[in-house]
Write an enzyme that holds these catalytic residues in place. Structure first.
Site, short mmCIF file in Angstrom:
data_model
loop_
_atom_site.label_atom_id
_atom_site.label_comp_id
_atom_site.label_asym_id
_atom_site.label_seq_id
_atom_site.Cartn_x
_atom_site.Cartn_y
_atom_site.Cartn_z
CG ASP A 6 -27.18 7.94 -6.50
OD1 ASP A 6 -26.80 8.53 -5.69
OD2 ASP A 6 -28.10 8.18 -7.43
CG ASP A 66 -30.46 9.59 -10.96
OD1 ASP A 66 -29.87 9.49 -10.02
OD2 ASP A 66 -31.44 10.33 -10.86
CG ASP A 79 -24.71 9.22 -9.44
OD1 ASP A 79 -24.23 9.15 -8.28
OD2 ASP A 79 -26.27 9.07 -9.34
#
Length: 658
Positions: free
Chosen positions: A355, A552, A556
């Site tokens: 990410d 995080d 996600d």
């Protein structure tokens, strides 16, 4: 264990004097009585738990390794009773007594278990070290007066004083002062971290310099340190896939050995002429070879050696001991393993999917550019600031901070569009703030000057946010997010380790590509909505990739769960952390390198342990079958193999992961 040797050692000395030195202190009848009595005590008193364990497993037809020891010692004891019966005139045929050997086998077995238990205790010493981090007392301010109280009596809202050299008793937030905290045992980072007013602190860290007043926010089992200990214990009790192989082998191993022991007995009983030359050959260089036994005695000697040497204790210890040490080492380096299978899957991984926001970047975007398209700038900033104040999204926080609006307008009908933006009624005007997809959703044209300015911002690598009022674009904001220190070096290292890297983000392609180029990521998949991230992960898996997802945020969580291994940044949201099978406590990019190294080193130990456990049995069983292995030495070798596996696992605790 001590009781077993208190009886066995005198028996061993007596046997040595009688059989080796030829010193006959008492009659053969008295010796047999002593051997049978001593062996019976050792087997049924110190060895009672082994017998009970064997009985329980045999009762459900799943014989364990204790069955082999129980059968070997009890059968040996029976030979002593038979020899004693001959001495008393109750039996007509003489029989060689293995009663003394029965006591020795059980004593060695109990010694091996004792050493193994102590070694396994040391293997889990990481938890003990974590427990020692907890402060025993805390200094509180009560009605303006300092008061020392036990740390377990702290309550939420208490204000603690932490002076130089003191341990923080509980999680909290700094309300006054400034300190340099040593967080090495929590994050693995050796350098102290400065904490001041408003910063969170973790119980168990040490204030190396400065003075702090900390307001307690969490106590008891909810503290960070308690959660870490709980996670480590769960990981140490979990299994990795390769352990299933060892478990299946162990499950069939005991019945196979029982049959092999029986076959060995029958072979020596029925074919002594064929097998005795092997003893004659080895007698010259193996001191414990016995050649003067009758056929029944020799058959029993070889079968007993097979029975006790093949105990698969080392196989059962190979994986859990390495996992125990590995998870403890991880905790000391800021890596929490929530699921044991992650250790194996990490070292099998082929692609790392990152990410962007909060993982590769700081996760704190800032407005770098603002272009007013229509209307009064101050008014539009007030309106969009009122709207964005309703959201906790990093982009909303960045815009709110930038416009610094006095929130005089009421917000109604506020809505969040995941991955696109927000909208609502601010006063009597409908405000929409988000990306191009949100503009398309509301059929708001983003052309002309607004489109040109947005394109220019994209060229600079900015994330563009359109602000529309009553269906017309009023302003365009360009946001940037600083790359975390050490990210480029981390990407370079994981690529050298052989992993392919992908950035998976909901951000625009150009801004994502710019950051990817700066840090060296090979592939970018941009413009992906949260519910699509898990589909991308699944697609990679269908192409044969073993996928590690690093993220995080809340968005996600589905991808972290879908990946073969989900790695959550400890600085992220609780939902993301719960979805991850590995947690990097401090969120530093180097934590990923440490996690990958931890996986490789731990799994290398597991493979080594399994190899030596299998190798030991493969080599030693044939030696026992042909009569070259003394039963007592066989039991000692079996105990040594278990201790060797545990010791090999413990060496992992000294590995450096950076």
């Amino acid at each position: 264990m001590i009781l077993s040797w208190a009886v066995t050692l005198p028996l061993m000395i007596w046997m040595f004097l009688e059989m080796v030195l030829g010193l006959h202190m008492m009659s053969h009848l008295v010796m047999e009585l002593a051997m049978v009595a001593g062996a019976s005590y050792v087997i049924f008193r110190p060895g009672r738990e082994t017998l009970l364990s064997a009985a329980r497993s045999a009762r459900v037809w799943i014989p364990n390794m204790d069955v082999l020891i129980a059968l070997g010692t009890l059968a040996s004891l029976l030979t002593g009773l038979a020899a004693l019966g001959y001495e008393l005139g109750l039996l007509q045929s003489p029989f060689y007594s293995f009663a003394g050997i029965a006591a020795m086998i059980m004593a060695f077995h109990l010694t091996g278990r004792y050493v193994e238990t102590k070694a396994r205790g040391r293997a889990s010493e990481a938890i003990t070290r974590l427990l020692t981090l907890e402060a025993a007392t805390a200094t509180l301010i009560v009605n303006g007066i300092e008061k020392s109280v036990p740390a377990d009596e702290l309550r939420k809202g208490d204000v603690m004083i932490i002076r130089t050299g003191e341990t923080v008793p509980a999680d909290g937030v700094v309300v006054d002062g400034k300190g340099s905290l040593d967080e090495a045992m929590i994050t693995g980072e050796p350098m102290p971290v400065t904490r001041t007013v408003g910063d969170p602190v973790v119980g168990g860290t040490i204030n190396r310099e400065g003075f702090l007043r900390v307001k307690v926010t969490v106590t008891g089992e909810d503290t960070f340190l308690s959660r870490v200990i709980r996670l480590v214990e769960e990981a140490q009790g979990s299994k990795v896939p390769i352990q299933d192989v060892a478990d299946k082998v162990t499950a069939v191993f005991v019945p196979v050995i029982l049959l092999l022991s029986l076959a060995t007995f029958l072979a020596w009983l029925l074919l002594p002429a064929l097998l005795n030359p092997l003893l004659d050959f080895a007698e010259g260089f193996i001191p414990w070879i016995v050649t003067d036994l009758n056929p029944v005695g020799q058959a029993f000697f070889a079968a007993l050696a097979v029975l006790v040497i093949a105990c698969p204790c080392a196989l059962g210890l190979a994986t859990p001991t390495a996992l125990m040490v590995g998870s403890g080492l991880g905790a000391e380096n800021g890596i929490l393993i929530r699921r044991g299978e992650a250790i194996q899957r990490l070292q099998e991984a082929t692609v790392l999917v990152f990410d962007k926001t909060g993982t590769l970047t700081q996760g704190k975007p800032e407005v770098a550019e603002w272009v007013q398209i229509d209307g009064e700038e101050a008014e539009i900033k007030t309106l969009v600031g009122s709207l964005e104040k309703q959201s906790e999204h990093p982009v909303s926080l960045a815009i709110t901070e930038f416009v610094k609006a006095e929130l005089t307008e009421d917000v109604r009908d506020f809505e969040t569009y995941t991955g696109m933006g927000v909208c609502g009624m601010v006063g009597d005007r409908r405000i929409v703030a988000g990306n191009l997809d949100l503009m398309d959703h509301f059929s708001i044209p983003a052309e002309g000057e607004a489109g040109r300015k947005a394109a220019e911002m994209l060229q600079k690598g900015y994330t563009t946010i359109f602000i529309a009022s009553d269906g017309r674009i009023s302003a365009v904001a360009g946001l940037t997010d600083q790359i975390k220190d050490g990210t480029a070096e981390m990407i370079q290292r994981v690529k050298m380790m052989g992993y392919r890297t992908i950035m998976l983000t909901g951000d625009q392609e150009k801004s994502a590509r710019l950051i990817a180029d700066q840090i060296g990521i090979e592939q970018v998949i941009a413009g992906v909505k949260p519910d699509q991230k898990s589909e991308v992960i699944t697609g990679l898996q269908k192409r044969g990739e073993v996928v590690v997802m690093i993220g995080d945020g809340v968005n996600d969580a589905p991808a972290l769960s879908a990946a073969d291994v989900g790695i959550a940044m400890g600085t992220g949201t609780d939902i993301a952390i719960e979805a991850g099978s590995v947690i990097l406590v401090d969120g530093h990019p180097n934590g990923l390198v440490r996690a990958l190294n931890l996986s490789r080193e731990t799994f290398r130990k597991i493979r080594q342990n399994l190899f030596w456990a299998f190798f030991y049995n493969v080599v030693m069983i044939p030696v026992a079958v042909i009569g070259w292995m003394h039963p007592v030495l066989a039991e000692a070798a079996m105990a040594f193999s278990s201790v060797n596996v545990v010791g090999n696992s413990r060496r992992l605790s000294h590995k450096k992961l950076d």
